[in-house]
Design an enzyme around this catalytic site. Structure first.
Site, PDB file in Angstrom:
ATOM      1  CG  ASP A 178     -24.229  73.414   3.832  1.00  0.00           C
ATOM      2  OD1 ASP A 178     -23.882  74.592   4.033  1.00  0.00           O
ATOM      3  OD2 ASP A 178     -25.152  72.862   4.464  1.00  0.00           O
ATOM      4  CG  MET A 230     -31.848  77.880   9.972  1.00  0.00           C
ATOM      5  SD  MET A 230     -31.838  79.687   9.928  1.00  0.00           S
ATOM      6  CE  MET A 230     -31.261  80.061  11.580  1.00  0.00           C
ATOM      7  NE  ARG A 231     -24.699  71.671   8.272  1.00  0.00           N
ATOM      8  CZ  ARG A 231     -25.486  70.978   7.463  1.00  0.00           C
ATOM      9  NH1 ARG A 231     -25.623  71.353   6.212  1.00  0.00           N
ATOM     10  NH2 ARG A 231     -26.150  69.931   7.906  1.00  0.00           N
ATOM     11  CB  ALA A 232     -24.534  79.853   7.015  1.00  0.00           C
TER      12      ALA A 232
END
Length: 679
Positions: free
Chosen positions: A193, A274-276
């Site tokens: 990730d 929420m990183r995507a």
């Protein structure tokens, strides 16, 4: 210094080049993970990127690359005054897979720190990579403790070196780029990730394209300087375009419509966290700047999704990476109606339009000529024989492969004793990380100080050494290294009975589900795995020992069943495989998992042959467990008897489940232990 291969000479591999260029324009994109088979120009392209990166301004003499306008206030080489600095090329720092912790984060001189109170610090690779690129080739093979350090540095933007209360902190903001061959194992989800983008690369199978690959590589190998000179103009043009895109980037507008498309896409593909969303927004903005536009269009959002989401939607290592592009298009259309480019906006198909890097030829250079025979073998689809009476194939008795049942969480299986193998999460071992169990004299550089033992060793000599103040007089001979106990990864070798006695479709589906569950457990515990199957007249090594657990899952899925039960052949094949692996990696301890109902048929006296083969493993001290697949109201207990000959443990399919009320399997008995059944 050797002349690097020109980036613009890497023809083809459009997604790879685009992902690297986007990170060169905006490091905030978050790096890139390059996945692909061997010989596909992964390392060549990454190393070639360094020549295109703009120079960085640094404080003169600072080993940590502090920016002159905003130096790090706690820099170990500081404090620095703001002012003009000097420019130097951006660095691409390589982290070797076998690097030590001190090589990565730096080393602190403990002897001087204790005796003189001086923080004598030698910077590591994280310091060298600050404000540059940290490149990890074969990143999936990186040791877990180094992965943990990378995760910490990537999350905080700084690196901490702690040695018994003495600490040093320095900035470590870098662009993380990794390359890997998925056949050799997958990445931990946490590290996966951390990569902003991911791309899949493969060599072309077109002969004309491969000819161009070889032609360019041979020309480079004959005269690197002359070859690079032929591409100098293209390199300068691409370097200028990166600078122009960086200058345009702050002016790019990400409208609400594009943001809605980004959020809807991430929600539709059920990515975690929420990183995507953030990575997609930054990537889409950078794509617009790369294309010379100041407005983000739907095409930018689509390309950003293809680069930022495939590695984030995987739920387990057996899920194939990638996106359903039809679903992606439907989502973008449903939440479309976004911002239109202004009339005076540059043509999207202008210089490098559409976000694609310039095209230079049919295919990128390889690290060497790639032979089609080197491509990884694809598992053959099992033959679909005609079925005879009762649903069995006519003649051969073979049945086609059945689908595995849903995997489940298994109980803990571990090798007894204390090992010294590679770091992992299965069996007890002496490791560099874990709980402290004692101390010893250091062998080589001191890495983990045992403070109490060091003080105890130095205390009796203080008067003889003329101690006069509060400080302790410590010498090299007083230092003690802490010994620690943690967990190691093992070689889990599966020996699966695929004979006719196991061929009932519902039963074999449950067996495959159990093995798939054990494979998933092996992935999480960082084990190597191997797969042997036996049926008919012989045994087959379906997968030699490897770190690629998902490759074992693929072989398992296509496994046909039927025929006799050559149990002895399966055990003898396993004995040969383990003998070779002991020579290759003597520190990695094996765990033999035999999945069978215990029957043995075919040949003269098959039961006696199976018993003798089992005793070979017992004589070697191989830890083993037999997964008893026998079902029905009347059970013969043959699998339990086999476990006794192996000197191991027997567990039924139901007992294998972690939530089973049958109890917990903690240790697999070694050869010296008596047979026991989990109850």
């Amino acid at each position: 210094m050797s002349t690097p291969y020109p980036f613009t000479a890497v023809v083809g591999q459009d997604d790879l080049r685009l992902a690297l260029l986007l990170n060169a324009v905006s490091p905030a994109v978050g790096g890139v993970l390059v996945r692909g088979e061997k010989g596909t120009a992964k390392s060549t392209a990454v190393r070639a990127l360094s020549a295109l990166l703009p120079e960085v301004d640094v404080v003169v003499g600072c080993r940590f690359s502090c920016a002159p306008g905003a130096p790090d206030p706690v820099c170990p080489d500081g404090p620095h005054e703001t002012g003009p600095g000097s420019s130097r090329p951006a660095r691409v720092v390589e982290l070797p897979v076998g690097a030590s912790e001190d090589r990565l984060v730096g080393a602190l001189d403990i002897e001087r720190a204790l005796a003189e109170g001086v923080k004598a610090f030698e910077p590591g690779l994280l310091a060298d990579a600050n404000r540059g690129v940290l490149y990890v080739d074969e990143v999936n093979l990186l040791h877990d403790h180094l992965v943990d350090l990378l995760l910490d540095a990537a999350a905080m933007g700084s690196s901490y070196v702690e040695r018994e209360g003495v600490s040093v902190r320095h900035a470590a903001r870098f662009l993380l780029v990794g390359t890997m061959n998925p056949e050799e194992g997958e990445l931990r989800p946490q590290l996966l990730d951390r990569f902003g983008l991911t791309v899949e690369v493969a060599a072309s199978r077109e002969p004309d394209l491969r000819v161009e690959v070889v032609r360019r590589r041979l020309a480079y190998d004959d005269d690197p300087a002359a070859f690079a000179a032929r591409w100098a103009d293209e390199e300068d043009a691409l370097r200028a375009r990166i600078v122009a895109a960086r200058a345009l980037l702050p002016e790019v507008r990400l409208g609400d419509a594009a943001l809605r498309q980004i959020a809807a896409t991430c929600a539709a593909f059920e990515v975690d966290g929420m990183r995507a969303d953030i990575v997609m927004a930054r990537t889409a903005t950078t794509l617009a700047a790369w294309a010379g536009r100041t407005v983000v269009l739907a095409e930018d959002v689509r390309q950003a999704a293809l680069l930022a989401l495939p590695h984030r939607r995987r739920r387990n290592p057996f899920d194939a990476p990638g996106l359903d592009e039809e679903k992606l298009d439907d989502t973008l259309e449903e939440f479309g109606g976004g911002d239109d480019a202004p009339e005076d906006d540059p043509d999207p198909d202008g210089p490098g339009g559409g976000g694609q890097p310039p095209q230079d030829g049919p295919e990128g250079p390889q690290d060497g000529p790639v032979d089609a025979a080197e491509a990884p073998a694809q598992p053959e689809e099992p033959a679909q024989p005609e079925e005879g009476r009762g649903g069995r194939p006519a003649g051969s008795g073979e049945q086609s492969a059945v689908k595995a049942a849903e995997p489940f969480r298994t109980k803990m299986l571990s090798v007894p004793g204390l090992g010294e193998g590679a770091a992992g999460r299965r069996s007890r071992a002496r490791t560099d990380h874990g709980r402290t169990t004692g101390s010893r004299r250091p062998q080589g550089a001191l890495t983990k100080l045992h403070l109490a033992a060091t003080v105890q060793a130095a205390a009796p000599h203080q008067r003889a050494r003329g101690r006069s103040g509060r400080g302790l007089v410590v010498r090299r001979d007083d230092l003690r290294q802490a010994t620690r106990e943690g967990r190691e990864g093992n070689l889990v070798l599966f020996v699966v009975d695929a004979s006719g006695s196991m061929a009932a479709r519902q039963r074999m589906s449950a067996v495959k589900g159990a093995v798939l569950s054990l494979l998933l457990d092996a992935y999480q515990r960082r084990d190597k795995v191997g797969l042997i199957t036996f049926r008919g007249k012989d045994a087959t090594v379906a997968l030699p020992p490897t770190s690629s657990v998902d490759a074992a899952a693929v072989r398992l899925e296509t496994l046909p069943t039927g025929g006799r039960t050559p149990l002895s052949a399966g055990l003898l094949k396993a004995h040969d495989v383990l003998r070779v692996e002991r020579m290759r990696d003597p520190a990695r301890r094996p765990l033999l998992v035999v999945v069978t109902d215990g029957r043995a048929t075919g040949g003269p006296d098959p039961v006696a042959l199976g018993t003798r083969a089992a005793r070979l493993h017992a004589a070697d001290g191989t830890a083993s467990v037999v997964v008893d697949c026998e079902s029905g109201p009347v059970r013969l207990g043959l699998a339990g008897a086999l476990a006794g000959e192996l000197g191991g443990t027997a567990v039924t399919l139901d007992e294998l489940r972690a939530d089973s009320i049958a109890g917990l399997v903690r240790d697999v008995q070694g050869a010296s232990g008596a047979h026991r059944r989990v109850a």
